[in-house]
Structures are given as C-alpha cells and as structure tokens.
Motif scaffolding. Structure first.
Motif, PDB file in Angstrom:
ATOM      1  N   ASN A  71     -10.630  22.718  -3.794  1.00  0.00           N
ATOM      2  CA  ASN A  71     -11.903  23.269  -4.238  1.00  0.00           C
ATOM      3  C   ASN A  71     -11.653  24.588  -4.963  1.00  0.00           C
ATOM      4  O   ASN A  71     -10.886  25.435  -4.503  1.00  0.00           O
ATOM      5  CB  ASN A  71     -12.807  23.504  -3.018  1.00  0.00           C
ATOM      6  CG  ASN A  71     -14.268  23.546  -3.391  1.00  0.00           C
ATOM      7  OD1 ASN A  71     -14.704  24.491  -4.045  1.00  0.00           O
ATOM      8  ND2 ASN A  71     -15.021  22.534  -3.000  1.00  0.00           N
ATOM      9  N   GLY A  72     -12.275  24.724  -6.133  1.00  0.00           N
ATOM     10  CA  GLY A  72     -12.195  25.977  -6.871  1.00  0.00           C
ATOM     11  C   GLY A  72     -10.900  26.201  -7.616  1.00  0.00           C
ATOM     12  O   GLY A  72     -10.570  27.338  -7.962  1.00  0.00           O
ATOM     13  N   LYS A  73     -10.153  25.130  -7.904  1.00  0.00           N
ATOM     14  CA  LYS A  73      -8.848  25.288  -8.557  1.00  0.00           C
ATOM     15  C   LYS A  73      -8.829  24.793  -9.994  1.00  0.00           C
ATOM     16  O   LYS A  73      -7.809  24.929 -10.677  1.00  0.00           O
ATOM     17  CB  LYS A  73      -7.771  24.568  -7.748  1.00  0.00           C
ATOM     18  CG  LYS A  73      -7.624  25.117  -6.341  1.00  0.00           C
ATOM     19  CD  LYS A  73      -6.564  24.391  -5.551  1.00  0.00           C
ATOM     20  CE  LYS A  73      -5.192  24.920  -5.890  1.00  0.00           C
ATOM     21  NZ  LYS A  73      -4.167  24.379  -4.951  1.00  0.00           N
ATOM     22  N   PHE A  74      -9.940  24.231 -10.481  1.00  0.00           N
ATOM     23  CA  PHE A  74      -9.976  23.667 -11.825  1.00  0.00           C
ATOM     24  C   PHE A  74     -10.768  24.550 -12.775  1.00  0.00           C
ATOM     25  O   PHE A  74     -11.827  25.076 -12.414  1.00  0.00           O
ATOM     26  CB  PHE A  74     -10.610  22.268 -11.811  1.00  0.00           C
ATOM     27  CG  PHE A  74      -9.815  21.235 -11.060  1.00  0.00           C
ATOM     28  CD1 PHE A  74      -8.769  20.566 -11.680  1.00  0.00           C
ATOM     29  CD2 PHE A  74     -10.109  20.936  -9.749  1.00  0.00           C
ATOM     30  CE1 PHE A  74      -8.032  19.613 -11.008  1.00  0.00           C
ATOM     31  CE2 PHE A  74      -9.372  19.990  -9.056  1.00  0.00           C
ATOM     32  CZ  PHE A  74      -8.328  19.322  -9.682  1.00  0.00           C
ATOM     33  N   ILE A 122      -5.485  27.073  -0.889  1.00  0.00           N
ATOM     34  CA  ILE A 122      -6.855  27.552  -1.097  1.00  0.00           C
ATOM     35  C   ILE A 122      -6.806  28.837  -1.915  1.00  0.00           C
ATOM     36  O   ILE A 122      -6.012  29.731  -1.617  1.00  0.00           O
ATOM     37  CB  ILE A 122      -7.540  27.833   0.255  1.00  0.00           C
ATOM     38  CG1 ILE A 122      -7.633  26.558   1.097  1.00  0.00           C
ATOM     39  CG2 ILE A 122      -8.930  28.415   0.038  1.00  0.00           C
ATOM     40  CD1 ILE A 122      -8.130  26.812   2.509  1.00  0.00           C
ATOM     41  N   PRO A 123      -7.652  28.956  -2.960  1.00  0.00           N
ATOM     42  CA  PRO A 123      -7.691  30.211  -3.729  1.00  0.00           C
ATOM     43  C   PRO A 123      -8.193  31.368  -2.876  1.00  0.00           C
ATOM     44  O   PRO A 123      -9.114  31.219  -2.065  1.00  0.00           O
ATOM     45  CB  PRO A 123      -8.670  29.895  -4.859  1.00  0.00           C
ATOM     46  CG  PRO A 123      -8.791  28.410  -4.895  1.00  0.00           C
ATOM     47  CD  PRO A 123      -8.570  27.938  -3.499  1.00  0.00           C
ATOM     48  N   THR A 124      -7.580  32.527  -3.051  1.00  0.00           N
ATOM     49  CA  THR A 124      -8.021  33.758  -2.399  1.00  0.00           C
ATOM     50  C   THR A 124      -8.107  34.853  -3.452  1.00  0.00           C
ATOM     51  O   THR A 124      -7.736  34.653  -4.606  1.00  0.00           O
ATOM     52  CB  THR A 124      -7.036  34.194  -1.301  1.00  0.00           C
ATOM     53  OG1 THR A 124      -5.800  34.585  -1.915  1.00  0.00           O
ATOM     54  CG2 THR A 124      -6.772  33.072  -0.308  1.00  0.00           C
ATOM     55  N   ASP A 125      -8.562  36.018  -3.049  1.00  0.00           N
ATOM     56  CA  ASP A 125      -8.644  37.140  -3.986  1.00  0.00           C
ATOM     57  C   ASP A 125      -7.260  37.563  -4.482  1.00  0.00           C
ATOM     58  O   ASP A 125      -7.123  38.102  -5.583  1.00  0.00           O
ATOM     59  CB  ASP A 125      -9.329  38.336  -3.314  1.00  0.00           C
ATOM     60  CG  ASP A 125     -10.807  38.071  -3.051  1.00  0.00           C
ATOM     61  OD1 ASP A 125     -11.368  37.161  -3.713  1.00  0.00           O
ATOM     62  OD2 ASP A 125     -11.379  38.746  -2.172  1.00  0.00           O
TER      63      ASP A 125
END
Length: 278
Positions: A71-74, A122-125
């Motif tokens: 999730n949130g990687k594209f 998972i994406p992080t800051d």
C-alpha cells in the motif's frame, strides 16, 4: 474471505490488492481469440490478476505465501500502467483472524517481482520498514541474488525498496528446503531464474502453489507461458513436470493471481473436478 480445508489444514486468502496486466503479455504467443475464451480482457486488453497472499497455520506458526502489492508504493503512472485500482489491506484481513502483521512467523516468497514482493515493506517518513518484522522470509538464493543485483531487464521488477529493509530476515536455499517438516519450496527457474514453487501434504491430500508457472487456471496448457518469463523453455518443462505429477496425485492447485478461482483440482483429462471460487 475464502478458505479451503485440505486434511486438517485450512488455507485463507487475504486481500493483497489487484493488478490488471496486458493479456497478450500474460499469454505470450497464444492468439487472443484462444486465450480470451478462457480469461476475459477489459477494453484496454488487460486481464484482472489478484495478488492475494495465502495464509495458514502450522505447528503454532502463522505462515504467508507471497506478500501482496502493499500500500502506498506506486506512483500514479505505475498505478495506471499496472492497472492497480485496489491496494492491499492485509491488516484488516489478519484482524478478522485475530492477528496482526507482528504475528506472522514465516513468509514464503516464490520469487521477488514487485507484484509479489511490494507487500514485504511499508513506506515510512524515513524510507521503508519491514511489514512482517518477526518473520523469517524464505526465497531461493538465485532469486535473492538477482533481487539485489538486477540486470537491465529485471531491474524494472526488482525494486530496492522491497528488499533493503528486510534483508536481515531473509533465509535462502539452493535447490529445495523443507519448512516446519511439513511442506517444501522447490527451485524451478523459468518465470525468473530463481523462481520456486511450494508443495505440501496433509492427511494424505496434496497441494501445490505453482506461482507464476501457473498464474491462472487458463494457463493449464504447458505451452501457454507468459511473455514476462525470462526463461520460457524452462517454464514449459517445469510446468509440464509438476502439472503431470500433481494432477496424477489429485492435488489441490492454489492460486495467488487468479481472479476467478482460489483453488481447484483437475482430473487427468484437464477437467475441473473440485473448486473454490472467488
């Protein structure tokens, strides 16, 4: 959430997201009038391909096969090109089973292309972190080596953001590995040089996840292989070998990508004799 009980083992399909890829690429040299009878395409000639991890419990361990697309990687361009109109919701799927990401003990990766491996981080800051921080992640040594050092063709699918945060969790194998003394991962090559399949047996009933050697039920013909395959002749050889063996054993075939079937059995003539539909 669909499930399948094989012997005393129950398999669950989590929500790992969906892609829509070019049908021509997914069926290689097979003409569209043939493959489209078995698997429909949309107006952009794309076919729906789920990316849903398979979950089961064994010896007190929580196990995943594949990891979804995350999730949130594209980017918006990637979402459009890969036909991603639904990203993963692994947390919610695990929650319905009374679990969280931290409870996953083992993740079995047949290969590490982005549509299988994006869910590993998972994406992080500050970058990316492991999605399953307490898990051992199994993959073949050949696959792991190419993931970290892709060539000019494979660099489009082996992404650094999918491996750098989990490299301390990875355990590799050469030819095959037995996991929990109950199921095994076997290196096949074909789709990628390091591609593997997963097979097991419970109470006399066999099951197999052939991954991208058999991405959908419509790929049953051994000659119907993807244009995405790096080594198509290896795919054909391994596909026929394992199809013959598993169909003879009346095994269940478990799918990660199929938009219509979660699992099925074929008889010796290639007719579906048992199924779990999506």
């Amino acid at each position: 959430m669909e499930r399948l009980k094989i012997g005393e083992q129950t398999f669950y399909w989590l929500n790992g997201g969906v892609t829509h890829l070019d049908g021509g690429a997914m069926f290689g040299v097979v003409p569209k009038p043939l493959w489209s009878k078995k698997y429909p395409a949309n107006e952009r000639n794309q076919i729906e391909l789920r990316t849903d991890p398979i979950f089961f419990q064994l010896n007190g361990k929580n196990i995943l096969i594949e990891s979804g697309i995350g999730n949130g990687k594209f980017t918006e361009k990637q979402r459009r090109n890969y036909g991603v109109n639904e990203e993963a919701d692994i947390e919610e799927s695990l929650k319905t089973l009374g679990l969280s990401r931290n409870d996953i003990d083992i993740v079995c990766m047949t290969h590490l292309h982005f549509d299988h491996a994006c869910g590993l981080t998972i994406p992080t800051d500050d970058g990316f972190e492991s999605a399953f921080p307490n898990a051992i992640i199994y993959t073949s040594q050949i696959e792991w080596d190419e993931m970290r050092n892709p060539n000019m063709r494979s660099r489009n699918t082996y992404w650094s953001e999918n491996w750098e945060a989990i490299q301390h969790q990875v355990q590799t194998f050469q030819h095959e590995i037995m996991i929990e003394n109950a199921f095994q991962m076997v290196h096949t090559g074909g789709h990628s040089n390091g591609h593997a399949i997963i097979t097991g047996e419970c109470n006399g009933e066999k099951w197999v996840h052939m991954a991208d050697l058999l991405p959908t039920h419509a790929h049953l013909n051994p000659l119907w292989v993807m244009a995405y395959d790096d080594y198509p002749m290896n795919s054909i050889f391994q596909k026929k070998k394992w199809l013959d063996e598993m169909m003879q054993s009346e095994a269940w075939f478990l799918f990660y990508h199929d938009a219509f079937y979660r699992a099925l059995k074929w008889d010796k003539d290639g007719n579906i004799c048992a199924e779990v539909k999506r």
